[in-house]
Design a protein around this motif. Structure first.
Motif, PDB file in Angstrom:
ATOM      1  N   GLU A  32       0.584  -1.182  -0.160  1.00  0.00           N
ATOM      2  CA  GLU A  32       0.180  -0.265   0.487  1.00  0.00           C
ATOM      3  C   GLU A  32       0.708   1.588  -0.260  1.00  0.00           C
ATOM      4  O   GLU A  32       1.812   1.410   0.806  1.00  0.00           O
ATOM      5  CB  GLU A  32      -1.033  -0.102   1.320  1.00  0.00           C
ATOM      6  CG  GLU A  32      -2.107   0.531   1.220  1.00  0.00           C
ATOM      7  CD  GLU A  32      -1.853   2.731   2.176  1.00  0.00           C
ATOM      8  OE1 GLU A  32      -0.507   2.698   1.891  1.00  0.00           O
ATOM      9  OE2 GLU A  32      -2.399   2.968   2.662  1.00  0.00           O
ATOM     10  N   ARG A  58      -3.808   4.519  -4.000  1.00  0.00           N
ATOM     11  CA  ARG A  58      -5.193   4.896  -3.527  1.00  0.00           C
ATOM     12  C   ARG A  58      -6.334   4.263  -4.793  1.00  0.00           C
ATOM     13  O   ARG A  58      -6.990   3.476  -4.215  1.00  0.00           O
ATOM     14  CB  ARG A  58      -5.816   6.561  -3.126  1.00  0.00           C
ATOM     15  CG  ARG A  58      -6.977   6.638  -2.892  1.00  0.00           C
ATOM     16  CD  ARG A  58      -7.169   8.038  -3.010  1.00  0.00           C
ATOM     17  NE  ARG A  58      -6.124   8.537  -1.896  1.00  0.00           N
ATOM     18  CZ  ARG A  58      -6.768   8.428  -0.664  1.00  0.00           C
ATOM     19  NH1 ARG A  58      -7.371   7.637   0.329  1.00  0.00           N
ATOM     20  NH2 ARG A  58      -5.162   8.945   1.033  1.00  0.00           N
ATOM     21  N   GLU A  59      -6.388   4.516  -6.235  1.00  0.00           N
ATOM     22  CA  GLU A  59      -7.128   4.274  -7.104  1.00  0.00           C
ATOM     23  C   GLU A  59      -6.706   2.454  -7.417  1.00  0.00           C
ATOM     24  O   GLU A  59      -7.730   2.016  -6.972  1.00  0.00           O
ATOM     25  CB  GLU A  59      -6.821   4.648  -8.558  1.00  0.00           C
ATOM     26  CG  GLU A  59      -7.687   4.251  -9.846  1.00  0.00           C
ATOM     27  CD  GLU A  59      -7.611   4.894 -11.082  1.00  0.00           C
ATOM     28  OE1 GLU A  59      -7.508   4.554 -12.073  1.00  0.00           O
ATOM     29  OE2 GLU A  59      -5.999   5.881 -10.978  1.00  0.00           O
ATOM     30  N   GLU A  62      -9.224   1.670  -4.031  1.00  0.00           N
ATOM     31  CA  GLU A  62     -10.604   1.633  -3.720  1.00  0.00           C
ATOM     32  C   GLU A  62     -11.232   1.638  -4.536  1.00  0.00           C
ATOM     33  O   GLU A  62     -12.442   1.489  -4.800  1.00  0.00           O
ATOM     34  CB  GLU A  62     -10.576   3.434  -3.473  1.00  0.00           C
ATOM     35  CG  GLU A  62      -9.850   3.831  -2.062  1.00  0.00           C
ATOM     36  CD  GLU A  62      -9.620   4.793  -1.861  1.00  0.00           C
ATOM     37  OE1 GLU A  62     -10.408   5.815  -2.290  1.00  0.00           O
ATOM     38  OE2 GLU A  62      -9.285   5.701  -0.809  1.00  0.00           O
ATOM     39  N   GLN A  63     -10.756   1.150  -6.362  1.00  0.00           N
ATOM     40  CA  GLN A  63     -11.820   1.103  -7.149  1.00  0.00           C
ATOM     41  C   GLN A  63     -11.382  -0.110  -7.785  1.00  0.00           C
ATOM     42  O   GLN A  63     -12.285  -0.369  -8.241  1.00  0.00           O
ATOM     43  CB  GLN A  63     -11.168   2.827  -8.142  1.00  0.00           C
ATOM     44  CG  GLN A  63     -11.177   3.802  -7.882  1.00  0.00           C
ATOM     45  CD  GLN A  63     -12.619   4.163  -7.456  1.00  0.00           C
ATOM     46  OE1 GLN A  63     -13.202   3.478  -7.756  1.00  0.00           O
ATOM     47  NE2 GLN A  63     -13.258   5.161  -6.563  1.00  0.00           N
ATOM     48  N   ALA A  65      -9.863  -2.332  -5.975  1.00  0.00           N
ATOM     49  CA  ALA A  65      -9.404  -4.278  -5.486  1.00  0.00           C
ATOM     50  C   ALA A  65     -10.297  -5.392  -5.840  1.00  0.00           C
ATOM     51  O   ALA A  65      -9.529  -6.595  -5.114  1.00  0.00           O
ATOM     52  CB  ALA A  65     -10.387  -3.712  -4.144  1.00  0.00           C
ATOM     53  N   THR A  89      -5.120   4.548   8.956  1.00  0.00           N
ATOM     54  CA  THR A  89      -5.986   4.427   7.994  1.00  0.00           C
ATOM     55  C   THR A  89      -6.837   3.415   7.973  1.00  0.00           C
ATOM     56  O   THR A  89      -5.836   1.848   7.709  1.00  0.00           O
ATOM     57  CB  THR A  89      -5.660   4.772   6.790  1.00  0.00           C
ATOM     58  OG1 THR A  89      -5.262   6.317   6.336  1.00  0.00           O
ATOM     59  CG2 THR A  89      -6.332   4.561   5.019  1.00  0.00           C
ATOM     60  N   HIS A  91      -8.658   0.068   6.326  1.00  0.00           N
ATOM     61  CA  HIS A  91      -8.305  -1.102   5.081  1.00  0.00           C
ATOM     62  C   HIS A  91      -9.783  -2.205   5.181  1.00  0.00           C
ATOM     63  O   HIS A  91      -9.656  -3.016   4.722  1.00  0.00           O
ATOM     64  CB  HIS A  91      -7.445  -1.777   4.726  1.00  0.00           C
ATOM     65  CG  HIS A  91      -6.672  -0.499   4.734  1.00  0.00           C
ATOM     66  ND1 HIS A  91      -6.347   0.222   2.723  1.00  0.00           N
ATOM     67  CD2 HIS A  91      -5.256  -0.473   4.713  1.00  0.00           C
ATOM     68  CE1 HIS A  91      -5.064   1.016   3.373  1.00  0.00           C
ATOM     69  NE2 HIS A  91      -4.830   0.715   4.638  1.00  0.00           N
ATOM     70  N   ASP A  93     -12.647  -1.685   3.845  1.00  0.00           N
ATOM     71  CA  ASP A  93     -13.586  -2.277   2.847  1.00  0.00           C
ATOM     72  C   ASP A  93     -12.770  -2.814   2.091  1.00  0.00           C
ATOM     73  O   ASP A  93     -14.147  -3.687   1.560  1.00  0.00           O
ATOM     74  CB  ASP A  93     -12.869  -0.798   1.674  1.00  0.00           C
ATOM     75  CG  ASP A  93     -13.725  -1.266  -0.127  1.00  0.00           C
ATOM     76  OD1 ASP A  93     -15.400  -1.085   0.344  1.00  0.00           O
ATOM     77  OD2 ASP A  93     -13.249  -0.725  -0.244  1.00  0.00           O
TER      78      ASP A  93
END
Length: 213
Positions: A32, A58-59, A62-63, A65, A89, A91, A93
């Motif tokens: 990460e 991040r993309e 989050e987008q 995964a 942070t 994780h 999700d």
């Protein structure tokens, strides 16, 4: 199996023994790469772990995964996070996506800035109060201290590293302190215990400010 593994605060060797054993057995290992950084680069980690690392920005996390979780039913996949996987942070999700797909997961914790920050001498603790939400909000509003230029603060840099730096002083004084390279943390203090005052004097920009604490 999906593994979320904390890497600790400093360099490649801060990973736990358990975490390193898991990394070595995984088919894919993601790093990460957007919430924090280590004091060493990706190449140093790869050399120490003996594994190729896939940077996950991040993309991707989050987008995309599903890319990380692909085939995790049949093989082990590691997701490496600086500090603790659920520190600065969370994780959650990624965990929820794995559960929804029926993929088992395991978390291997490590030190994070949230507990290591105690190195400055402040007593790190969490207060749990069982009251009604209305009373809690009223109490918090009443207790909220006004932050002024004379409020005592603590600045920390590269905690856990050999070159970590800590400085304490007023908020005004801290604007002139040079902490060097990231990562940086800033603590705005409230009422201080005498033991905390004694510790903060070790890192004081000007010890005289603590005479009135």
């Amino acid at each position: 199996m999906l593994y979320l593994i904390g890497l600790g605060l400093g360099d490649a060797k801060d990973i736990t023994v358990k975490g390193l054993e898991v990394v070595k057995q995984c088919s894919r290992v993601y790093l990460e790469a957007y919430t924090s950084i280590l004091t060493v680069g990706k190449e140093a980690l790869e050399e120490f772990y003996g594994k190729e690392l896939i940077l996950a920005d991040r993309e991707i996390v989050e987008q995309e995964a599903d890319t990380i979780l692909k085939d995790a039913h049949q093989c082990d996949v590691a997701f490496l996070v600086v500090g603790d996987p659920f520190g600065a942070t969370t994780h959650s999700d990624l965990v929820l996506r794995a559960v929804k797909l029926g993929i088992p997961y395991r978390v291997i914790h490590n030190a994070s800035i949230l507990n290591a920050v105690g190195c400055c001498g402040l007593q790190v603790h969490i207060k749990v109060k069982e009251q009604s939400m209305e009373n809690l909000i009223r109490q918090l509003q009443g207790e909220q201290p006004e932050v002024t230029e004379n409020t005592v603060c603590v600045g920390l840099a590269r905690v856990g590293g050999a070159d970590q730096k800590i400085a304490s002083g007023t908020l005004q004084q801290m604007t002139t302190v040079v902490l060097g390279d990231p990562l940086h943390s800033l603590i705005i203090t409230g009422t201080l215990h005498p033991l905390e005052v004694d510790m903060l004097k070790l890192f004081a920009v000007d010890k005289s400010i603590f005479e009135q604490c």
